[in-house]
Write a protein that holds these residues in place. Structure first.
Motif, PDB file in Angstrom:
ATOM      1  N   VAL A 174       0.841  -1.203   0.000  1.00  0.00           N
ATOM      2  CA  VAL A 174       0.000   0.000   0.000  1.00  0.00           C
ATOM      3  C   VAL A 174       0.876   1.253   0.000  1.00  0.00           C
ATOM      4  O   VAL A 174       0.594   2.233  -0.703  1.00  0.00           O
ATOM      5  CB  VAL A 174      -0.952  -0.006   1.216  1.00  0.00           C
ATOM      6  N   ALA A 175       1.981   1.212   0.770  1.00  0.00           N
ATOM      7  CA  ALA A 175       2.873   2.378   0.849  1.00  0.00           C
ATOM      8  C   ALA A 175       3.451   2.697  -0.523  1.00  0.00           C
ATOM      9  O   ALA A 175       3.473   3.861  -0.936  1.00  0.00           O
ATOM     10  CB  ALA A 175       3.993   2.116   1.852  1.00  0.00           C
TER      11      ALA A 175
ATOM     12  N   GLY B  83       2.238   1.812  -3.537  1.00  0.00           N
ATOM     13  CA  GLY B  83       1.182   2.253  -4.444  1.00  0.00           C
ATOM     14  C   GLY B  83       0.784   3.687  -4.191  1.00  0.00           C
ATOM     15  O   GLY B  83       0.689   4.506  -5.119  1.00  0.00           O
ATOM     16  N   SER B  84       0.588   4.032  -2.896  1.00  0.00           N
ATOM     17  CA  SER B  84       0.136   5.387  -2.596  1.00  0.00           C
ATOM     18  C   SER B  84       1.250   6.405  -2.817  1.00  0.00           C
ATOM     19  O   SER B  84       0.978   7.557  -3.152  1.00  0.00           O
ATOM     20  CB  SER B  84      -0.388   5.468  -1.165  1.00  0.00           C
TER      21      SER B  84
ATOM     22  N   GLY C 129       1.070   7.163  -6.337  1.00  0.00           N
ATOM     23  CA  GLY C 129      -0.112   8.007  -6.512  1.00  0.00           C
ATOM     24  C   GLY C 129       0.155   9.452  -6.126  1.00  0.00           C
ATOM     25  O   GLY C 129      -0.278  10.376  -6.814  1.00  0.00           O
ATOM     26  N   THR C 130       0.897   9.649  -5.027  1.00  0.00           N
ATOM     27  CA  THR C 130       1.170  11.009  -4.539  1.00  0.00           C
ATOM     28  C   THR C 130       1.892  11.851  -5.591  1.00  0.00           C
ATOM     29  O   THR C 130       1.571  13.016  -5.781  1.00  0.00           O
ATOM     30  CB  THR C 130       2.024  10.947  -3.262  1.00  0.00           C
TER      31      THR C 130
ATOM     32  N   ARG D  94      -6.106  15.160  -4.415  1.00  0.00           N
ATOM     33  CA  ARG D  94      -6.024  13.699  -4.478  1.00  0.00           C
ATOM     34  C   ARG D  94      -4.625  13.235  -4.103  1.00  0.00           C
ATOM     35  O   ARG D  94      -4.439  12.213  -3.444  1.00  0.00           O
ATOM     36  CB  ARG D  94      -6.374  13.218  -5.874  1.00  0.00           C
TER      37      ARG D  94
ATOM     38  N   SER E 125      -3.493  10.644  -1.219  1.00  0.00           N
ATOM     39  CA  SER E 125      -2.551   9.538  -1.412  1.00  0.00           C
ATOM     40  C   SER E 125      -1.451   9.589  -0.360  1.00  0.00           C
ATOM     41  O   SER E 125      -1.051   8.559   0.198  1.00  0.00           O
ATOM     42  CB  SER E 125      -1.901   9.612  -2.790  1.00  0.00           C
TER      43      SER E 125
ATOM     44  N   ILE F  82      -2.730   8.206   2.839  1.00  0.00           N
ATOM     45  CA  ILE F  82      -2.734   6.740   2.839  1.00  0.00           C
ATOM     46  C   ILE F  82      -1.314   6.210   3.011  1.00  0.00           C
ATOM     47  O   ILE F  82      -1.068   5.259   3.756  1.00  0.00           O
ATOM     48  CB  ILE F  82      -3.375   6.213   1.540  1.00  0.00           C
ATOM     49  N   HIS F  83      -0.348   6.855   2.328  1.00  0.00           N
ATOM     50  CA  HIS F  83       1.047   6.440   2.429  1.00  0.00           C
ATOM     51  C   HIS F  83       1.532   6.531   3.878  1.00  0.00           C
ATOM     52  O   HIS F  83       2.167   5.604   4.390  1.00  0.00           O
ATOM     53  CB  HIS F  83       1.902   7.339   1.531  1.00  0.00           C
TER      54      HIS F  83
ATOM     55  N   SER G 106       0.130   3.763   5.955  1.00  0.00           N
ATOM     56  CA  SER G 106       0.739   2.451   5.721  1.00  0.00           C
ATOM     57  C   SER G 106       2.158   2.406   6.294  1.00  0.00           C
ATOM     58  O   SER G 106       2.606   1.347   6.744  1.00  0.00           O
ATOM     59  CB  SER G 106       0.732   2.107   4.239  1.00  0.00           C
TER      60      SER G 106
END
Lengths: 373, 193
Positions: free
Chosen positions: B15-16, B18-19, B22-23, B31, B35, B38-39, B42
């Motif tokens: 997850v880290a 992926g986010s 995304g960041t 958004r 992200s 979320i990072h 995680s």
């Protein structure tokens, strides 16, 4: 304790907490409306009813929250065309989830010994068998967990304001973020004095300290007043409801929400009220502590009346819920007594009065502890 | 590390990553901020799998609760201009970026392949020890390490932070008085916001 008992007991505790929260939320909606009606000399909502055999059953208006829920579920979920649909959808989830998470570390009774349920609890050395701590999780950082989770909830209100593509929402979101970030700082500082007196961060140890000595409101009266002020500001209710301020910015960050998404914000607010009541009870009113009740039964100035362990635990849970109700009633009274503050007044109160006062409280508490030791 | 710890690590790490991607790749700044949120959460999971409980809580408290909210606050204050499209980059910049990314990745990969991290046992409290022993990574242990073991650096850091805050106020104040000398305190609720 084996894995199965652990899983089952934890699940049972989570279900208990969820039931408490989800029954308190609609009852709170009803209580708030009825109480405001009584304060303002109105009748309040009493009409919604079910016709059974010609009798109209209204339950003093208790069916209104049910009608509300039905309306939330079946109403159209309108999203503004230019809104950010993803952020618009996750904002209410963030608000409700963080509000519920705070309950994970709040203890609602003393640890339960499954082997000794039917008898008077023996001395600590003679206790055996499975022990179930009556809180969902005993986290080492204790109360810091609640602050961490509550801090993340701020993002929910701010995101809602931005994602709605509406000027009023944006202003409301900015106000909410500014207000909550400010009060979060002071909220943490107001109860540092309590940590110093209780000498722990764990909520269960705080309750134990209060059972052995005095309730927190006696030990830290200034902290209690400052804490309640800050935490009512954190829930964004009147007199601190400037992020929603209907008379200025329609509905603030809630303006573009409808249906169940609005319902979630609505529920989130009441869950925050319950969470705040639980935290205040645990920090300042002895948590599940019943005066004169020890682990063995009542002990009033030497006169003892022994009670079985299960009755003691049951009484403690009941007391905790009653204390919750009283704290919630207090918050509703505040809500319907005071008028809304201006935004600059809210900020001045936070940074110019509460922050220095809480720092002073820490200093005085430290000096007294140093003198007594 | 036990199975549940490993599972926590792998889920958090995935997850880290992926986010984090995304960041930096999201066009909408808000958004990207989500992200980042979320990072950070995680990363908190990774700290938990390392048994650093206090650090995990502080991570959420400071980064998710304060830093990201501040980012969101600033993005909202800037408003729609934060959403503007970026100018297309020149070919040279792109090549430079790709080479830089490749080089740093290969250095990291080389280090990871050549050197194994030392596995140290986690200090355990002796059985029967009181609360003053302090669980590894918990409040008591970290506090003792910080206030008993490295008091001077801690105090130096707090002095540095105070200086930084005073400096920030001084810089911001100088600009405000230069542009609008009459702006003494907020007059409207919006002015305060």
């Amino acid at each position: 304790m084996d894995a199965l008992t652990l899983t089952l007991s934890t699940l049972a505790k989570i279900v208990f907490i969820m039931v408490i929260i989800l029954t308190f939320a609609p009852i709170l909606v009803w209580a708030e409306r009825r109480q405001s009606a009584m304060i303002q000399d109105r009748i309040g909502p009493v009409r919604a009813g079910v016709k059974i055999f010609g009798y109209n059953i209204t339950l003093l208006g208790l069916l209104h929250p049910l009608a509300d829920a039905l309306k939330f579920i079946f109403k159209e979920d309108f999203v503004p065309p230019k809104a950010d649909k993803f952020l618009h959808a996750i904002a209410p989830i963030l608000v409700v989830a963080t509000a519920i998470l705070a309950f994970a570390v709040i203890p609602f009774a003393e640890p339960m010994y499954l082997e000794h349920l039917g008898q008077v609890l023996p001395e600590a050395a003679a206790r055996a068998g499975v022990v179930i701590p009556m809180q969902v999780a005993s986290i080492n950082s204790g109360i810091l967990f609640i602050f961490a989770v509550a801090g993340t909830g701020v993002a929910g209100a701010a995101l809602a304001g931005y994602a709605s593509d509406n000027k009023y929402s944006l202003i409301g979101g900015i106000r909410a973020a500014g207000q909550m970030v400010s009060y979060e700082v002071t909220l943490g500082l107001t109860i540092v004095g309590c940590f110093m007196v209780y000498n722990t961060l764990l909520l269960e140890d705080m309750v134990t300290w209060q059972r052995e000595h005095v309730w927190g409101i006696v030990a830290q009266p200034v902290a209690f007043i400052l804490f309640m002020t800050c935490s009512i500001a954190e829930t964004k209710r009147i007199p601190f409801d400037i992020p929603e301020g209907e008379s200025e910015i329609v509905g603030g960050y809630l303006t573009e929400y409808s249906g169940m998404k609005f319902g979630m914000f609505f529920m989130g607010e009441f869950i925050e009220v319950v969470a705040l009541a639980a935290l205040a009870t645990t920090l300042f009113f002895g948590g599940y502590d019943v005066p004169f009740l020890t682990s063995n039964g009542f002990n009033v100035f030497g006169m003892t009346a022994n009670l079985p362990h299960v009755a003691v635990v049951g009484l403690q849970i009941l007391t905790f819920v009653v204390k919750l109700a009283v704290m919630i009633w207090f918050q509703l009274m505040v809500r319907w007594t005071l008028p809304r503050f201006r935004y600059d007044q809210i900020m001045a109160l936070c940074w110019k009065y509460i922050l220095p006062l809480s720092l002073l409280n820490i200093l005085v508490t430290g000096a007294i502890i140093l003198l007594l030791s | 590390m036990n199975t549940s710890g490993l599972m926590l690590f792998w889920v958090s790490a995935a997850v880290a990553l992926g986010s984090a991607v995304g960041t930096i790749s999201m066009r909408n700044p808000l958004r990207a901020a989500v992200s980042l949120l979320i990072h950070i959460l995680s990363l908190c999971g990774i700290y938990l799998s390392l048994k650093a409980h206090l650090l995990a809580t502080i991570q959420v408290l400071v980064y998710a609760g304060a830093v990201v909210v501040l980012f969101i606050f600033v993005i909202m204050l800037i408003g729609p201009t934060a959403n503007e499209q970026r100018a297309p980059r020149a070919v040279g910049t792109r090549i430079l970026g790709a080479v830089g990314a490749l080089l740093s990745t290969s250095v990291l990969a080389f280090t990871l392949v050549r050197h194994d991290a030392q596995l140290l046992p986690i200090p355990q409290c002796p059985p029967g020890a009181g609360a003053e022993c302090g669980q590894f990574g918990g409040v008591t242990a970290v506090g003792a390490e910080l206030y008993l073991g490295s008091m001077v650096p801690f105090e130096l850091v707090s002095i540095l932070l105070t200086v930084a805050i005073v400096g920030a106020i001084a810089v911001a104040k100088g600009k405000t008085t230069a542009t609008s000398p009459k702006n003494e305190g907020p007059t409207t609720p919006e002015g305060a916001a």
